[in-house]
Design a protein around this motif. Structure first.
Motif, PDB file in Angstrom:
ATOM      1  N   HIS A  57       4.464 -33.712  12.526  1.00  0.00           N
ATOM      2  CA  HIS A  57       4.431 -33.731  13.988  1.00  0.00           C
ATOM      3  C   HIS A  57       5.857 -33.602  14.504  1.00  0.00           C
ATOM      4  O   HIS A  57       6.800 -33.525  13.710  1.00  0.00           O
ATOM      5  CB  HIS A  57       3.708 -34.967  14.525  1.00  0.00           C
ATOM      6  N   HIS A  59       7.743 -35.617  16.508  1.00  0.00           N
ATOM      7  CA  HIS A  59       8.586 -36.755  16.894  1.00  0.00           C
ATOM      8  C   HIS A  59       9.970 -36.620  16.257  1.00  0.00           C
ATOM      9  O   HIS A  59      10.110 -36.160  15.118  1.00  0.00           O
ATOM     10  CB  HIS A  59       7.928 -38.074  16.487  1.00  0.00           C
ATOM     11  N   HIS A  62      11.109 -37.230  12.684  1.00  0.00           N
ATOM     12  CA  HIS A  62      10.550 -36.334  11.658  1.00  0.00           C
ATOM     13  C   HIS A  62      11.165 -34.937  11.674  1.00  0.00           C
ATOM     14  O   HIS A  62      10.957 -34.173  10.737  1.00  0.00           O
ATOM     15  CB  HIS A  62       9.025 -36.235  11.813  1.00  0.00           C
ATOM     16  N   HIS A 142      -2.339 -40.368  15.592  1.00  0.00           N
ATOM     17  CA  HIS A 142      -1.048 -40.766  16.125  1.00  0.00           C
ATOM     18  C   HIS A 142      -1.032 -40.464  17.618  1.00  0.00           C
ATOM     19  O   HIS A 142      -2.010 -39.957  18.158  1.00  0.00           O
ATOM     20  CB  HIS A 142       0.054 -40.008  15.359  1.00  0.00           C
ATOM     21  N   ASP A 163       2.723 -40.509  10.137  1.00  0.00           N
ATOM     22  CA  ASP A 163       2.553 -41.556  11.155  1.00  0.00           C
ATOM     23  C   ASP A 163       1.095 -41.586  11.590  1.00  0.00           C
ATOM     24  O   ASP A 163       0.518 -40.555  11.927  1.00  0.00           O
ATOM     25  CB  ASP A 163       3.427 -41.244  12.384  1.00  0.00           C
TER      26      ASP A 163
END
Ligand code: ZN
Length: 257
Positions: A57, A59, A62, A142, A163
């Protein structure tokens, strides 16, 4: 399959610490799953050999090392870095990161050898190949669209949650996977921060225990993505669960699955 969680912080002596701020899991020195500390912590050998990055993803923790990784390699790349991600994640990267304001739009740039970064989108639930690996991206739960992964090299098979909070779609596929070698699953917050875990869609030791009830296969379980500020508390609470086969994934250690 060899897999290594790259370090992302340092102790007083400048050595890698066990606190994990940024997820970046390097498989067989060739494919990175998430890119948190990719540019900052990969070895020279890994910098030369990693040309595929698979993102769970968008975020920041990451993806933080991805723009810097491509920047480092810009003039040396003889083939592009391939970013494997869902269409949702690619949209965020192009809109919010590689937009000339935060960082250059590498998807439009070429060096003497050609493009430096290309996207390859995947659909959740549909297997794809990356180098010698077969990867099945699975929907997890998430705050934003996020994939977990089942990663196989034909010999060993790893399931990795990324996550997540409580999952539905992940477990049936994990349970029907033949010869699952290991499970990596997150546990971000301690039990007393259950409300924060719920808002941000993460697990606590208590909710992790409920998740592991859904696992029908016996295999080693490694905990990842513990928020560094709560590391000791989370590890203490995980210990109280008395779950067999459960360990904390060690930063920097090369696991031969
Ligand atoms: Zn996240």
């Amino acid at each position: 399959m060899k897999i290594q969680l790259l370090p992302s912080s340092f102790d007083e002596s400048g050595k890698a610490s066990r606190r994990q701020h940024l997820p970046c899991f390097v498989v067989d020195d060739t494919v990175a799953f998430d890119a948190g500390s990719l540019a900052m912590a990969c070895t020279d050998k890994q910098r030369d050999s990693i040309r595929d990055v698979v993102l769970s993803h968008a975020h920041l923790d990451h993806i933080a090392g991805l723009p810097l990784f491509i920047d480092d390699l810009y003039s040396a790349l003889t083939e592009p870095v391939v970013v494997h991600a869902s269409a949702d994640v690619i949209e965020v990267l192009e809109r919010d990161i590689f937009n000339w304001s935060v960082y250059p739009k590498f998807s439009e740039l070429e060096n003497d050898f050609g493009p430096v970064m290309v996207y390859r989108s995947f659909d959740v639930g549909s297997a794809f190949s990356v180098k010698h690996l077969r990867v099945i991206p699975l929907a997890v739960n998430h705050r934003v669209p996020t994939a977990g992964f089942i990663i196989s090299d034909g010999r060993s098979t790893l399931a990795m949650s990324g996550d997540t909070s409580a999952m539905d779609e992940f477990w049936p596929t994990v349970n029907e996977t033949e010869h699952l070698t290991a499970l990596f699953i997150e546990c971000a917050f301690p039990n007393e921060l259950e409300d924060l875990a719920e808002i941000s869609h993460h697990l606590t030791p208590r909710s992790l225990a409920a998740e592991l009830e859904k696992l029908e296969v016996d295999c080693p379980i490694h905990i990842i993505n513990i928020k560094p500020a709560f590391r000791d508390t989370v590890i203490g609470q995980l210990g109280e669960l008395n779950l067999k086969d459960l360990a904390i994934l060690e930063v920097g250690k090369i696991y031969d699955l």
